[in-house]
Design an enzyme around this catalytic site. Structure first.
Site, PDB file in Angstrom:
ATOM      1  N   GLY A   1      36.687  32.443  54.167  1.00 58.41           N
ATOM      2  CA  GLY A   1      37.196  32.089  55.489  1.00 58.41           C
ATOM      3  C   GLY A   1      36.871  30.671  55.901  1.00 58.41           C
ATOM      4  O   GLY A   1      37.715  29.958  56.465  1.00 58.41           O
TER       5      GLY A   1
ATOM      6  N   TYR B   1      34.112  49.312  46.754  1.00 56.91           N
ATOM      7  CA  TYR B   1      34.732  48.097  47.283  1.00 56.91           C
ATOM      8  C   TYR B   1      36.168  47.984  46.778  1.00 56.91           C
ATOM      9  O   TYR B   1      37.086  47.651  47.531  1.00 56.91           O
ATOM     10  CB  TYR B   1      33.900  46.880  46.852  1.00 56.91           C
ATOM     11  CG  TYR B   1      34.446  45.551  47.290  1.00 56.91           C
ATOM     12  CD1 TYR B   1      34.368  45.148  48.615  1.00 56.91           C
ATOM     13  CD2 TYR B   1      35.001  44.665  46.364  1.00 56.91           C
ATOM     14  CE1 TYR B   1      34.846  43.911  49.020  1.00 56.91           C
ATOM     15  CE2 TYR B   1      35.479  43.425  46.758  1.00 56.91           C
ATOM     16  CZ  TYR B   1      35.392  43.057  48.086  1.00 56.91           C
ATOM     17  OH  TYR B   1      35.871  41.832  48.484  1.00 56.91           O
TER      18      TYR B   1
ATOM     19  N   LYS C   1      39.807  47.719  48.816  1.00 55.51           N
ATOM     20  CA  LYS C   1      40.737  46.599  48.663  1.00 55.51           C
ATOM     21  C   LYS C   1      42.114  47.063  48.185  1.00 55.51           C
ATOM     22  O   LYS C   1      43.137  46.518  48.608  1.00 55.51           O
ATOM     23  CB  LYS C   1      40.143  45.555  47.706  1.00 55.51           C
ATOM     24  CG  LYS C   1      38.995  44.771  48.305  1.00 55.51           C
ATOM     25  CD  LYS C   1      39.476  43.965  49.517  1.00 55.51           C
ATOM     26  CE  LYS C   1      38.388  43.140  50.147  1.00 55.51           C
ATOM     27  NZ  LYS C   1      38.855  42.386  51.324  1.00 55.51           N
TER      28      LYS C   1
ATOM     29  N   ASP D   1      25.310  43.330  29.180  1.00 55.85           N
ATOM     30  CA  ASP D   1      26.219  42.192  29.299  1.00 55.85           C
ATOM     31  C   ASP D   1      27.309  42.411  30.345  1.00 55.85           C
ATOM     32  O   ASP D   1      27.859  41.469  30.886  1.00 55.85           O
ATOM     33  CB  ASP D   1      26.912  41.927  27.945  1.00 55.85           C
ATOM     34  CG  ASP D   1      26.179  40.887  27.126  1.00 55.85           C
ATOM     35  OD1 ASP D   1      25.392  40.120  27.708  1.00 55.85           O
ATOM     36  OD2 ASP D   1      26.397  40.854  25.907  1.00 55.85           O
TER      37      ASP D   1
ATOM     38  N   SER E   1      40.434  41.227  45.791  1.00 54.43           N
ATOM     39  CA  SER E   1      39.478  40.818  44.766  1.00 54.43           C
ATOM     40  C   SER E   1      39.974  41.271  43.405  1.00 54.43           C
ATOM     41  O   SER E   1      40.708  42.255  43.290  1.00 54.43           O
ATOM     42  CB  SER E   1      38.120  41.471  45.060  1.00 54.43           C
ATOM     43  OG  SER E   1      37.289  41.450  43.920  1.00 54.43           O
ATOM     44  N   SER E   2      39.534  40.575  42.368  1.00 51.12           N
ATOM     45  CA  SER E   2      39.944  40.955  41.012  1.00 51.12           C
ATOM     46  C   SER E   2      39.357  42.293  40.580  1.00 51.12           C
ATOM     47  O   SER E   2      39.809  42.879  39.591  1.00 51.12           O
ATOM     48  CB  SER E   2      39.517  39.871  40.020  1.00 51.12           C
ATOM     49  OG  SER E   2      38.117  39.690  40.034  1.00 51.12           O
ATOM     50  N   CYS E   3      38.375  42.805  41.318  1.00 52.68           N
ATOM     51  CA  CYS E   3      37.772  44.088  40.934  1.00 52.68           C
ATOM     52  C   CYS E   3      38.690  45.272  41.222  1.00 52.68           C
ATOM     53  O   CYS E   3      38.356  46.411  40.905  1.00 52.68           O
ATOM     54  CB  CYS E   3      36.433  44.282  41.620  1.00 52.68           C
ATOM     55  SG  CYS E   3      36.552  44.637  43.373  1.00 52.68           S
TER      56      CYS E   3
ATOM     57  N   HIS F   1      26.274  36.957  43.331  1.00 48.78           N
ATOM     58  CA  HIS F   1      27.008  37.019  42.072  1.00 48.78           C
ATOM     59  C   HIS F   1      26.379  36.074  41.044  1.00 48.78           C
ATOM     60  O   HIS F   1      25.477  35.315  41.354  1.00 48.78           O
ATOM     61  CB  HIS F   1      28.480  36.667  42.315  1.00 48.78           C
ATOM     62  CG  HIS F   1      29.212  37.708  43.094  1.00 48.78           C
ATOM     63  ND1 HIS F   1      29.506  37.570  44.433  1.00 48.78           N
ATOM     64  CD2 HIS F   1      29.704  38.925  42.729  1.00 48.78           C
ATOM     65  CE1 HIS F   1      30.151  38.645  44.862  1.00 48.78           C
ATOM     66  NE2 HIS F   1      30.275  39.480  43.851  1.00 48.78           N
TER      67      HIS F   1
ATOM     68  N   GLY G   1      36.966  36.392  59.519  1.00 45.93           N
ATOM     69  CA  GLY G   1      35.913  36.131  58.549  1.00 45.93           C
ATOM     70  C   GLY G   1      35.717  34.652  58.292  1.00 45.93           C
ATOM     71  O   GLY G   1      35.425  34.233  57.182  1.00 45.93           O
ATOM     72  N   HIS G   2      35.835  33.836  59.344  1.00 43.56           N
ATOM     73  CA  HIS G   2      35.849  32.382  59.163  1.00 43.56           C
ATOM     74  C   HIS G   2      34.497  31.781  58.797  1.00 43.56           C
ATOM     75  O   HIS G   2      34.414  30.613  58.443  1.00 43.56           O
ATOM     76  CB  HIS G   2      36.369  31.695  60.439  1.00 43.56           C
ATOM     77  CG  HIS G   2      35.373  31.657  61.558  1.00 43.56           C
ATOM     78  ND1 HIS G   2      35.095  32.755  62.342  1.00 43.56           N
ATOM     79  CD2 HIS G   2      34.581  30.656  62.022  1.00 43.56           C
ATOM     80  CE1 HIS G   2      34.183  32.433  63.237  1.00 43.56           C
ATOM     81  NE2 HIS G   2      33.849  31.167  63.071  1.00 43.56           N
TER      82      HIS G   2
END
Length: 320
Positions: A26, A146, A150, A279, A117-119, A189, A20-21
């Protein structure tokens, strides 16, 4: 097939495959590795190597035999993209992870670092979110496809470590931004979306920019070059079962963020809040004390990072 016990220090001449560079993460990892003197990077674009193709991935690993792998390849997007393409988000990410992690183990990779990811954390996780919050409650429904993929990647790294004594580690970044971010009008995002809207308003001479919500939610942002630095740090210094949070440790309200982006872009019109719009989660901050205790901390301030990101964005607009 290398085990944890004989995993070596990362040699500067070691063959490192950055999957994924060309993406946000990446490309930053490649920049960081090169700046530190790592000279033997293996890079493949999607057209050269489709990571969802198991046979192609096996062939690649059998021929190239990388010693280290940084798995930054993923299908990513914002709320709109996750809601619209849930099958893509779970299937493509599971395929990429499964193919790369399994082939890396089977073809003798010494160490693999998987980026999540934080999700991955529950919607109502304690704040700041510790690594121990994983799998303690329901996920945020808008990106659970997603997130599940992960989580599976983290658990796959742990499973290979437990069963095969193989050195696979996982890092979970907070909200990222920087050069090569996605500025798509629908699928980006919050930070790049704001930057694009303020820039277009400035160029068109618009009198105002309307932003969804009240501006009160708190978010954490980390420059992608800081993440890249943390990735190399973990590759060189960390080997354990648990995944590691990577954040800035600093919160900013969406209102403060919007005002700062407006200032950096140089939009002189009015900022209008549409409080009839949702929100989202009121607060989302990661507990990055595990990484801090290992001796790493971020270096790029939000303002400096935004200035550099906007310069990159403007240069890309001029190239079109």
């Amino acid at each position: 097939m290398t085990t944890v016990t004989d995993a070596a220090v990362v040699e500067k001449s070691g063959k490192i495959f950055v999957a994924g560079h060309r993406g946000l993460v990446g490309s930053a990892v490649v920049r960081r590795l090169r700046s530190l003197g790592y000279t033997n990077l293996i890079l493949r674009s999607h057209s050269e190597l489709d990571l969802t193709n198991q046979s192609a991935v096996k062939t690649f690993f059998s021929i190239e035999k990388p010693q280290y792998v940084i798995l930054a390849a993923a299908k990513v997007g914002g709320i709109h993209a996750n809601n619209t393409y849930p099958a893509d988000f779970i299937t493509i990410n599971l395929q990429i992870q499964t193919n790369v992690i399994d082939s890396a183990y089977r073809y003798g990779v010494k160490k693999l670092l998987f980026l999540g990811s934080s999700c991955i954390y529950p919607k109502h996780a304690p704040q700041p979110i510790p690594e121990s919050a994983l799998l303690t409650g329901p996920l945020e429904p808008t990106n659970e496809w997603y997130a599940v993929a992960k989580i599976a990647g983290i658990k796959m790294c742990q499973a290979y470590r437990i069963q095969y004594k193989w050195d696979a580690v996982s890092a979970m970044p907070t909200n990222l931004y920087g050069p090569n971010d996605n500025f798509h009008p629908q699928n980006s995002h919050v930070l790049p979306a704001l930057m694009r809207r303020f820039h277009e308003a400035k160029v068109s001479g618009a009198k105002e920019v309307v932003v969804w919500g009240s501006g009160s939610p708190l978010r954490e942002f980390l420059h992608v070059d800081d993440l890249a630095d943390a990735v190399v740090f973990l590759l060189e210094n960390y080997s354990d079962l648990g995944h590691v949070n990577v954040g800035s440790g600093k919160e900013v309200s969406i209102k403060e963020l919007a005002e700062l982006v407006k200032e950096v872009v140089g939009f002189e019109g009015e900022l209008v809040w549409d409080s009839s719009k949702p929100d989202g989660t009121p607060r989302k901050l990661m507990d990055s004390s595990t990484l801090a205790n290992l001796g790493w901390e971020p270096k790029i301030s939000l303002r400096d990072g935004l200035v550099g990101t906007y310069e990159w964005y403007v240069s890309k607009q001029q190239d079109k």
